[in-house]
Design an enzyme around this catalytic site. Structure first.
Site, PDB file in Angstrom:
ATOM      1  CG  ASP A   1     -12.279  10.836  -1.729  1.00  0.00           C
ATOM      2  OD1 ASP A   1     -13.524  10.730  -1.640  1.00  0.00           O
ATOM      3  OD2 ASP A   1     -11.616  10.273  -2.628  1.00  0.00           O
TER       4      ASP A   1
ATOM      5  CG  HIS B   1     -13.898   5.060   2.729  1.00  0.00           C
ATOM      6  ND1 HIS B   1     -15.254   5.182   2.870  1.00  0.00           N
ATOM      7  CD2 HIS B   1     -13.618   5.484   1.462  1.00  0.00           C
ATOM      8  CE1 HIS B   1     -15.769   5.664   1.745  1.00  0.00           C
ATOM      9  NE2 HIS B   1     -14.797   5.856   0.892  1.00  0.00           N
TER      10      HIS B   1
ATOM     11  NE  ARG C   1       1.472  -6.879   7.316  1.00  0.00           N
ATOM     12  CZ  ARG C   1       2.751  -6.565   7.094  1.00  0.00           C
ATOM     13  NH1 ARG C   1       3.073  -5.336   6.717  1.00  0.00           N
ATOM     14  NH2 ARG C   1       3.702  -7.459   7.228  1.00  0.00           N
TER      15      ARG C   1
END
Length: 791
Positions: free
Chosen positions: A263, A268, A371
């Protein structure tokens, strides 16, 4: 009274004449699934934003909503959504009202259910443009429908609803794009039979998130600062994180099929990873170059193993599944709702840098960020409180692409002041000052240069604009999609039955989901009470009385992980004894899947191994180029050799590829390898040979009824395998039996039947080649895991 349909078409066409005279061409937008959730929440708003942005561009537009619902109810559903569309806060109310009114007049609903419906839609578009004197520049079809419907819709569009010659077609596809590599390949093949690659725009809406979309421009505009430090020598680690507070309730039918890795991580977070790790092309505006660099970066990722990930599932998930999917109380789901995955790249720039990809539901906060944490080599003698953050080299150095929500509640780019002041485009990003009470990763906001978008835009609005402009670099190509699935599918297969750690959810998770990197693997930092999903499964303590002999030779047996650990230790002990005795260690290794875990164990845990004095030989090889993933040497290199320091001249691959051809007897590859062994290995006696066992009783590449290699004076032979690739090169049984030690590794339930069979037969190498392994003056040891031994 004029029928509603006719009246609507009059209104629809009435909005066009003003634009007909000045139009540079017409664009027809067809939104399939126009009354669905995604369309309601994002897509209509994104299309309205496109219209507002481009109304004066010279192009004219019409918007065709389509769904399976009949005309009148579908039309009502769609226009209920359109009436609620909103303008950005900086738009004047008067202009907003005019634009919204025009947009509604340019929008029309169609029922698209049959092939005839698509023919009628095409006819209506053509008729409208003909009557208004407009020429169609392009046609966009947005598939906001489940993937199982893609093929049928694609067939209808291709056969009867393509734009006229000279106009472009852009087909927009929503994830999921398959469930694994095989299903993605199948779906891609089906779509490619109807559309060309340049016509397909696969959406990952994270590529429209402003912070993510700015990673590449940021790297490009700050090359002068980043070029020296954007590499393994300066970057300590990278974290790519998407945390959610919500659980999967209401979505369990989807989640049971996909889970958090499919998912979120496979798409992503992987896309964000590519933007960080890819090389920047000379020209960022050339989409083909950007996509090619992304693909190269994706292909350089090191393969994932079972222990590359930690998995969790919030405790209420099982009850949500039972309730929504009508499962029984005894139903157990192994679907992860939380995952942390450790990724490495074999690209020279990033070698050794850990990339941590993390996502989960029912966590403590909603936040997303990328990050980049830099190494800090400074030691500051004076107190940090006396120093300005911009001049303190001891404070953390990091760059953060803040996706949204969380502490800042806005997209942002943050750069530590002790790194550099970044170059940011003034028109679209502005520096944020103030907010002294806010802290990010334990540091006050004042320790960073902080920038946020001048105008926040929804991700779908950004992507729809990119579709209009034909910016393919913001979308997923077929090649990149399949490369991503090729990377993730082995991990997904290896964890498919692995029970995830249960966690309570929300702030109560405390430290329960904290994990750490240990020898190239991930592990939770806090121990969990062992709770077996199958309480009837035997545990190691049940196997204390296993016989210590197998076929009259020593037997070592344990669960596979413990067994591999013991085998690796025994290989190292053998190596140290050989080096102490003769100054070198000659190790011959088999191919196949069984020794992969051993290779990884040696690479990650045995730092005292005498690699400098070790010679690596191949027991057998497939007749393919050494760069082919099917090659045993390729696997050995990938899982072991690239991670340890074996001198180059101590590595001895089999010469299967000579004179630009494979395993041709006249090329003398077997004689060459035999001569090399004779020249370097005393008495042609390897210190250790590692073998496996095939389900047909073969070992090395010596198969039942082999014409070569089971007996005779020849030490290296060409053989035929019953499975592809058929041609092999192998050490002969007589040469193997000259070794000082032979270890045979057998793992997995799939080997139980042959293990049982072999335990009962005598020496019959023609029928069972493994039964002919019997070192003449050395020792044979069997390493068999419980599943192979006991089933």
């Amino acid at each position: 009274k004029m029928p509603r349909r006719v009246l609507y078409i009059v209104l629809f066409m009435g909005a066009l004449p003003l634009l007909a005279e000045m139009s540079q061409g017409h664009i027809s937008v067809v939104l399939l699934g126009a009354t669905g959730d995604l369309a309601k929440k994002y897509l209509w708003q994104g299309l309205f934003q496109l219209y507002m942005d481009q109304v004066s561009s010279g192009h004219s537009f019409t918007f065709h909503g389509a769904a399976l619902t009949a005309l009148e109810p579908g039309q009502k559903l769609m226009f209920d959504v359109l009436k609620r569309l909103a303008c950005p806060p900086d738009e004047s109310p008067d202009r907003c009202a005019v634009l919204k009114d025009q947009f509604l007049k340019l929008s029309q609903y169609h029922q698209l259910k049959t092939a005839e419906n698509y023919t009628v839609l095409n006819r209506e578009i053509e008729m409208l443009l003909h009557q208004e004197g407009l020429k169609e520049t392009g046609r966009i079809f947005y598939f906001s429908v489940p993937p199982f419907a893609y093929t049928e819709i694609a067939r209808h569009i291709n056969s009867s609803c393509r734009p006229p010659p000279g106009a472009w077609l852009r087909v927009v596809l929503e994830k999921p794009f398959g469930h694994d590599l095989e299903s993605a390949q199948q779906l891609a093949a089906e779509l490619m039979s109807f559309f060309r690659e340049e016509e397909m725009y696969r959406v990952d809406h994270y590529l429209g998130k402003q912070a993510i979309a700015h990673i590449l421009p940021f790297r490009d505009q700050n090359r002068q600062f980043l070029d020296p430090i954007w590499n393994r020598h300066h970057v300590e680690r990278v974290e790519i994180v998407l945390k959610e507070i919500v659980d999967a309730k209401g979505r369990t039918s989807f989640y049971e099929q996909y889970g958090v890795i499919r998912d979120v991580l496979q798409n992503h977070l992987t896309e964000a990873l590519m933007f960080l790790t890819m090389e920047i092309p000379a020209n960022l505006s050339r989409a083909e170059e950007v996509l090619q660099c992304k693909l190269q970066s994706l292909q350089s990722l090191r393969g994932l193993e079972k222990h590359s990930a930690v998995l969790g599932q919030y405790q209420a998930y099982a009850s949500h599944v039972q309730e929504e999917l009508q499962k029984g109380q005894d139903y157990v789901s192994t679907t992860p709702t939380f995952a942390g995955v450790l990724v490495h790249s074999d690209n020279l720039r990033w070698e050794g840098v850990p990339f941590l990809l993390t996502s989960g539901k029912a966590l403590d906060e909603r936040v997303g960020y990328v990050r980049v944490l830099f190494k800090n080599r400074a030691y500051c003698t004076q107190s940090e409180t006396l120093r300005d953050a911009g001049h303190s080299q001891c404070k953390a150095k990091q760059i953060i692409f803040y996706i949204g929500h969380g502490t800042l509640n806005t997209p942002a780019v943050l750069v530590s002041r002790n790194l550099f002041r970044p170059v940011m485009p003034e028109g679209s990003w502005r520096e944020v000052v103030g907010q002294p009470d806010l802290h990010i990763f334990g540091q006050p906001l004042s320790d960073y240069y902080v920038y946020s978008p001048v105008k926040e835009r929804d991700a779908y609005s950004v992507l729809i604009s990119n579709i209009y402009h034909g910016r393919k670099d913001f979308f997923i190509t077929t090649e990149n999609l399949l490369a991503s699935w090729a990377f993730w599918t082995p991990l997904l297969n290896s964890i498919s039955h692995q029970p995830p750690r249960l966690y309570p959810g929300g702030v109560e998770n405390q430290h329960f989901l904290d994990f750490e990197m240990v020898s190239g693997e991930l592990a939770f930092t806090v121990a969990e009470p062992v709770e077996l999903l199958n309480p009837n499964r035997p545990t190691p303590s049940d196997y204390k009385t296993i016989q210590s002999k197998f076929r009259q030779s020593p037997l070592v047996s344990a669960w596979s992980e413990v067994l591999i650990s013991q085998l690796a230790s025994d290989v190292e002990k053998t190596a140290n004894r050989a080096v102490a005795h003769s100054g070198q260690f000659h190790l011959a290794l088999s191919g196949g899947s069984s020794p992969v875990a051993l290779f990884q164990r040696l690479a990650r845990h045995h730092y005292a191994f005498p690699w400098r004095h070790t010679h690596i030989w191949l027991v057998d090889e497939r007749c393919v180029p050494l760069t082919d993933p099917e090659s045993n040497f390729f696997s050995l290199h990938h899982h072991l050799l690239q991670s340890v320091r074996v001198p180059y001249f101590n590595i001895h691959p089999m010469p299967v590829h000579l004179n630009q051809r494979l395993c041709v007897e006249e090329d003398g590859g077997t004689e060459l390898y035999a001569k090399e062994i004779t020249a370097l290995v005393a008495n042609a006696s390897f210190d250790l040979v590692l073998l496996g066992l095939g389900t047909d009783g073969h070992t090395a590449s010596l198969f039942p009824n082999s014409e070569n290699g089971l007996e005779g004076a020849q030490t290296v032979v060409l053989t035929e395998s019953p499975v592809k690739p058929h041609q092999r090169m192998s050490l002969s049984l007589p040469l193997i039996n000259k070794a000082r030690q032979v270890f045979v590794l057998v793992v997995g339930k799939g080997k139980h039947d042959i293990t049982t069979q072999i335990s009962r037969v005598g020496r019959e190498p023609e029928k069972w080649p493994i039964s002919g392994v019997s070192p003449s003056s050395g020792q044979l040891v069997w390493y068999v895991d419980y599943e192979a031994l006991l089933g």
